[in-house]
Design a protein around this motif. Structure first.
Motif, PDB file in Angstrom:
ATOM      1  N   VAL A  92      11.683  -1.101   8.785  1.00  0.00           N
ATOM      2  CA  VAL A  92      11.053  -2.226   9.534  1.00  0.00           C
ATOM      3  C   VAL A  92      10.582  -3.674   8.566  1.00  0.00           C
ATOM      4  N   ALA A  93      10.033  -3.358   7.435  1.00  0.00           N
ATOM      5  CA  ALA A  93       9.879  -4.692   6.613  1.00  0.00           C
ATOM      6  C   ALA A  93      11.138  -5.303   6.497  1.00  0.00           C
ATOM      7  N   TYR A  94      12.226  -4.796   6.057  1.00  0.00           N
ATOM      8  CA  TYR A  94      13.479  -5.434   6.061  1.00  0.00           C
ATOM      9  C   TYR A  94      13.735  -6.168   7.359  1.00  0.00           C
ATOM     10  N   LEU A  95      13.676  -5.406   8.401  1.00  0.00           N
ATOM     11  CA  LEU A  95      14.090  -6.091   9.639  1.00  0.00           C
ATOM     12  C   LEU A  95      13.109  -7.333   9.983  1.00  0.00           C
ATOM     13  N   GLN A  96      11.865  -7.176   9.626  1.00  0.00           N
ATOM     14  CA  GLN A  96      10.904  -8.300   9.924  1.00  0.00           C
ATOM     15  C   GLN A  96      11.316  -9.487   8.964  1.00  0.00           C
ATOM     16  N   TYR A  97      11.722  -8.986   7.617  1.00  0.00           N
ATOM     17  CA  TYR A  97      12.368 -10.185   6.826  1.00  0.00           C
ATOM     18  C   TYR A  97      13.711 -10.958   7.275  1.00  0.00           C
ATOM     19  N   PRO A 137       8.843  -6.907  17.580  1.00  0.00           N
ATOM     20  CA  PRO A 137       7.301  -6.837  16.907  1.00  0.00           C
ATOM     21  C   PRO A 137       7.788  -5.324  16.026  1.00  0.00           C
ATOM     22  N   ALA A 138       7.050  -5.403  15.159  1.00  0.00           N
ATOM     23  CA  ALA A 138       7.110  -4.373  13.881  1.00  0.00           C
ATOM     24  C   ALA A 138       6.874  -2.934  14.716  1.00  0.00           C
ATOM     25  N   GLU A 139       5.939  -2.724  15.463  1.00  0.00           N
ATOM     26  CA  GLU A 139       5.564  -1.381  16.057  1.00  0.00           C
ATOM     27  C   GLU A 139       6.929  -1.034  17.074  1.00  0.00           C
ATOM     28  N   VAL A 140       7.484  -1.878  17.700  1.00  0.00           N
ATOM     29  CA  VAL A 140       8.557  -1.472  18.496  1.00  0.00           C
ATOM     30  C   VAL A 140       9.898  -1.053  17.613  1.00  0.00           C
ATOM     31  N   ALA A 141       9.861  -1.882  16.473  1.00  0.00           N
ATOM     32  CA  ALA A 141      11.117  -1.366  15.640  1.00  0.00           C
ATOM     33  C   ALA A 141      10.926  -0.148  15.112  1.00  0.00           C
ATOM     34  N   TYR A 142       9.456   0.174  14.852  1.00  0.00           N
ATOM     35  CA  TYR A 142       9.384   1.540  14.062  1.00  0.00           C
ATOM     36  C   TYR A 142       9.523   2.604  15.136  1.00  0.00           C
ATOM     37  N   GLU A 143       8.951   2.416  16.368  1.00  0.00           N
ATOM     38  CA  GLU A 143       9.268   3.546  17.526  1.00  0.00           C
ATOM     39  C   GLU A 143      10.751   3.711  17.719  1.00  0.00           C
ATOM     40  N   THR A 144      11.547   2.528  17.758  1.00  0.00           N
ATOM     41  CA  THR A 144      12.790   2.745  17.976  1.00  0.00           C
ATOM     42  C   THR A 144      13.689   3.523  16.857  1.00  0.00           C
ATOM     43  N   ILE A 145      13.424   3.091  15.540  1.00  0.00           N
ATOM     44  CA  ILE A 145      13.984   3.905  14.609  1.00  0.00           C
ATOM     45  C   ILE A 145      13.737   5.212  14.277  1.00  0.00           C
ATOM     46  N   PRO A 200      17.886   9.255  16.931  1.00  0.00           N
ATOM     47  CA  PRO A 200      16.381   9.135  16.087  1.00  0.00           C
ATOM     48  C   PRO A 200      16.499   9.622  14.650  1.00  0.00           C
ATOM     49  N   TRP A 201      15.899   8.368  13.818  1.00  0.00           N
ATOM     50  CA  TRP A 201      15.766   8.761  12.450  1.00  0.00           C
ATOM     51  C   TRP A 201      14.531   9.362  12.037  1.00  0.00           C
ATOM     52  N   GLY A 202      13.544   9.625  12.984  1.00  0.00           N
ATOM     53  CA  GLY A 202      12.163  10.077  12.406  1.00  0.00           C
ATOM     54  C   GLY A 202      12.392  11.826  11.791  1.00  0.00           C
ATOM     55  N   GLY A 203      13.675  12.192  11.982  1.00  0.00           N
ATOM     56  CA  GLY A 203      13.814  13.484  11.234  1.00  0.00           C
ATOM     57  C   GLY A 203      14.478  13.637  10.089  1.00  0.00           C
ATOM     58  N   ALA A 204      15.105  12.524   9.759  1.00  0.00           N
ATOM     59  CA  ALA A 204      15.792  12.155   8.462  1.00  0.00           C
ATOM     60  C   ALA A 204      14.982  11.418   7.509  1.00  0.00           C
ATOM     61  N   PHE A 205      14.248  10.493   8.042  1.00  0.00           N
ATOM     62  CA  PHE A 205      13.260   9.747   6.960  1.00  0.00           C
ATOM     63  C   PHE A 205      12.049   9.926   7.189  1.00  0.00           C
ATOM     64  N   SER A 206      11.088   9.676   5.950  1.00  0.00           N
ATOM     65  CA  SER A 206       9.762   9.720   6.399  1.00  0.00           C
ATOM     66  C   SER A 206       9.331   8.459   6.959  1.00  0.00           C
ATOM     67  N   GLU A 207       8.115   8.774   7.388  1.00  0.00           N
ATOM     68  CA  GLU A 207       7.412   7.390   8.009  1.00  0.00           C
ATOM     69  C   GLU A 207       7.356   6.206   7.088  1.00  0.00           C
ATOM     70  N   GLY A 214      -3.559  -3.872  21.845  1.00  0.00           N
ATOM     71  CA  GLY A 214      -3.309  -2.475  21.812  1.00  0.00           C
ATOM     72  C   GLY A 214      -2.949  -2.188  20.093  1.00  0.00           C
ATOM     73  N   THR A 215      -3.052  -0.826  19.574  1.00  0.00           N
ATOM     74  CA  THR A 215      -2.680  -0.724  18.396  1.00  0.00           C
ATOM     75  C   THR A 215      -1.481   0.112  18.357  1.00  0.00           C
ATOM     76  N   GLY A 216      -0.245  -0.257  18.238  1.00  0.00           N
ATOM     77  CA  GLY A 216       0.765   0.565  17.991  1.00  0.00           C
ATOM     78  C   GLY A 216       0.868   1.273  16.660  1.00  0.00           C
ATOM     79  N   PRO A 217       1.975   1.913  16.292  1.00  0.00           N
ATOM     80  CA  PRO A 217       2.108   2.546  15.195  1.00  0.00           C
ATOM     81  C   PRO A 217       1.588   1.366  13.756  1.00  0.00           C
ATOM     82  N   LEU A 218       0.907   2.177  12.723  1.00  0.00           N
ATOM     83  CA  LEU A 218       0.400   1.342  11.874  1.00  0.00           C
ATOM     84  C   LEU A 218       1.138   1.472  10.540  1.00  0.00           C
ATOM     85  N   ALA A 219       1.764   0.359   9.994  1.00  0.00           N
ATOM     86  CA  ALA A 219       2.174   0.564   8.736  1.00  0.00           C
ATOM     87  C   ALA A 219       1.381   0.756   7.445  1.00  0.00           C
TER      88      ALA A 219
END
Length: 222
Positions: free
Chosen positions: A211-216, A177-185, A197-204, A127-132
């Motif tokens: 997500v980069a920090y969570l992966q770290y 996974p990064a894609e799951v973290a992005y979708e959840t945030i 949902p933080w999609g309305g407060a933060f830009s992509e 699959g191809t989830g959300p892409l950083a």
């Protein structure tokens, strides 16, 4: 007052710039290629998914959905020139497709072409989830995500550095996974572990920095 010695005067501009520099490193611009594909993914989901399916998996004919198109994923027979031509000029007859060249700007077409090209080269079953839009291992992006996490996420729910909060710890966590973290945030979560949902407060881009920090954190010892 005696003037500065000649040698010190030569270094004065550099010293002044160093003193005025921001405390945090400035994040590098998004990777141009990744940003192009990521933007194309977003545009595909808005314009094309109803006919070509999520991730270009295709939509079966019949049923309630009269609009359907062929799958685009894992298509070795779709070179870039053909993808671009079909997006610009569309298709008449069976499995008709509107000509997006009369609606979209050149850059927007480039974005779609980049994403569909990626779909076509993706092996079946992947699959191809959300892409950083940048490398999630870039330290400046991780640092930006850490600062945002500390301000927004740590105090109430997730704890300092993702440990000891109301939610499961992030340190050492390998099942996110990064894609799951992005979708959840972006979209939040309902149920026992409710999350806004933080999609309305933060830009992509800002969400991807989180997500980069969570992966770290996932790579650190719990």
């Amino acid at each position: 007052m005696n003037p500065l010695p000649t040698r010190l005067r030569a270094f004065a501009p550099a010293l002044l710039l160093a003193l005025l520099a921001p405390a945090h490193a400035v994040a590098p611009p998004p990777d141009e290629g990744k940003a192009l594909v990521a933007a194309g993914h977003n545009r595909f989901d808005k314009l094309c998914v109803s006919c070509h399916g999520t991730g270009g998996a295709g939509v079966a004919p019949g049923g309630a959905n009269a609009s359907y198109g062929p799958k685009l994923a894992a298509r070795s027979d779709l070179p870039e020139e053909r993808i671009r031509d079909r997006i610009i000029h569309g298709k008449h007859g069976d499995k008709a497709m509107p000509p997006w060249g009369t609606v979209l700007e050149a850059k927007e077409i480039d974005q779609l072409v980049a994403y569909v090209k990626r779909l076509a080269s993706t092996p079946a079953g992947q699959g191809t989830g959300p892409l950083a839009p940048f490398d999630l291992n870039e330290q400046a992006r991780i640092d930006a995500g850490k600062r945002r996490f500390a301000k927004t996420c740590a105090g109430y729910c997730h704890g300092f550095e993702g440990v000891g909060g109301r939610a499961p710890d992030f340190k050492g966590r390998t099942d996110l996974p990064a894609e799951v973290a992005y979708e959840t945030i972006s979209k939040g979560r309902q149920g026992a572990d409710v999350m806004p949902p933080w999609g309305g407060a933060f830009s992509e881009e800002q969400i991807w920095e989180l997500v980069a920090y969570l992966q770290y954190l996932g790579k650190q010892q719990p």
